[in-house]
Write an enzyme that holds these catalytic residues in place. Structure first.
Site, PDB file in Angstrom:
ATOM      1  N   CYS A 106       0.851  -1.193   0.000  1.00 42.42           N
ATOM      2  CA  CYS A 106       0.000   0.000   0.000  1.00 42.42           C
ATOM      3  C   CYS A 106       0.885   1.241   0.000  1.00 42.42           C
ATOM      4  CB  CYS A 106      -0.883  -0.014   1.247  1.00 42.42           C
ATOM      5  SG  CYS A 106      -1.949   1.423   1.421  1.00 42.42           S
ATOM      6  N   HIS A 148      -8.948  -3.338  -2.349  1.00 39.18           N
ATOM      7  CA  HIS A 148      -8.011  -2.499  -1.597  1.00 39.18           C
ATOM      8  C   HIS A 148      -8.426  -1.022  -1.657  1.00 39.18           C
ATOM      9  CE1 HIS A 148      -3.741  -1.683  -0.218  1.00 39.18           C
ATOM     10  NE2 HIS A 148      -4.114  -0.493  -0.645  1.00 39.18           N
ATOM     11  N   GLU A 149      -8.677  -0.524  -2.866  1.00 39.75           N
ATOM     12  CA  GLU A 149      -9.008   0.899  -3.018  1.00 39.75           C
ATOM     13  C   GLU A 149     -10.370   1.231  -2.419  1.00 39.75           C
ATOM     14  OE1 GLU A 149      -6.621   2.820  -3.690  1.00 39.75           O
ATOM     15  OE2 GLU A 149      -5.311   1.213  -4.380  1.00 39.75           O
ATOM     16  N   HIS A 152     -10.015   1.584   1.285  1.00 34.72           N
ATOM     17  CA  HIS A 152      -9.540   2.919   1.674  1.00 34.72           C
ATOM     18  C   HIS A 152     -10.713   3.882   1.824  1.00 34.72           C
ATOM     19  CE1 HIS A 152      -5.208   2.872   1.734  1.00 34.72           C
ATOM     20  NE2 HIS A 152      -5.118   2.333   0.524  1.00 34.72           N
TER      21      HIS A 152
END
EC number: 3.5.1.88
Length: 197
Positions: A106, A148-149, A152
């Protein structure tokens, strides 16, 4: 457009769910959004990332950019932006991630990577840069990037998904770097590349 600092784990903006990008009744997006998107692309490219969420550069808005290979063939590569993404995935495995195949990194945890359990397939729906509906789906690395994004934007990092010894290793790494506190960032292109590109 400019390369801007990327926030490091511990910054409150990374641990707070983002707000949807406002969309007008006519489908219009904010006038300053293209500039933010361009800055995100430039910063992601300078950091050699496969994705970057707006909150990683301090904007609490629900959008991410990506530049990621997928499993559709050797040359298959996708680049774009997703505004106000909604994520759907296959089942996430409950077993311990494989250190050889499930390593994840990351830009907000520079230079570190840990095995992370992720669904093998993911789909995101949202809007593109012009406000048109967009749907992306994939498996492998592309599915991992989508999860993952979107994570966030929901206010958590991949470190929050770690289990067992991998979670303990990550906590030690964060502590040894002096991270986990507000106000830390790094600027891609300045000093040594934490990922060795």
């Amino acid at each position: 457009m400019a390369v801007v600092p990327i926030r490091i784990v511990g910054d409150p903006v990374l641990h707070t769910p983002t707000s949807p990008v406002p969309v007008g009744a006519d489908g219009s997006l904010p006038a300053d959004l293209p500039e933010l998107i361009a800055t995100m692309y430039e910063t992601m490219d300078a950091a050699h990332g496969v994705g970057l969420a707006a909150n990683q550069i301090g904007y609490g808005l629900r959008l991410f950019v990506y530049d990621c290979a997928d499993d559709r063939g050797k040359a298959a590569h996708r680049r774009g932006v997703v505004i106000n993404p909604v994520l759907e995935t296959s089942e996430i495995p409950e077993n311990m991630p494989d250190p050889d195949n499930d390593d994840e990194g990351c830009l907000s945890v520079p230079g570190e990577s840990f095995p992370t359990g992720r669904a093998t397939w993911a789909r995101v729906t949202g809007l593109d840069a012009e406000g048109n509906p967009v749907e992306l789906e994939g498996s492998g690395l592309f599915a991992r990037m989508l999860q993952h994004e979107t994570g966030h934007l929901d206010g958590y990092l991949y470190l929050d998904c770690l289990i067992g010894r991998h979670a303990r290793s990550a906590k030690r790494a964060v502590k040894s770097h002096g991270w986990g506190v507000p106000g830390l960032s790094w600027l891609p292109g300045e000093g040594p590349d934490p990922f060795g590109h």
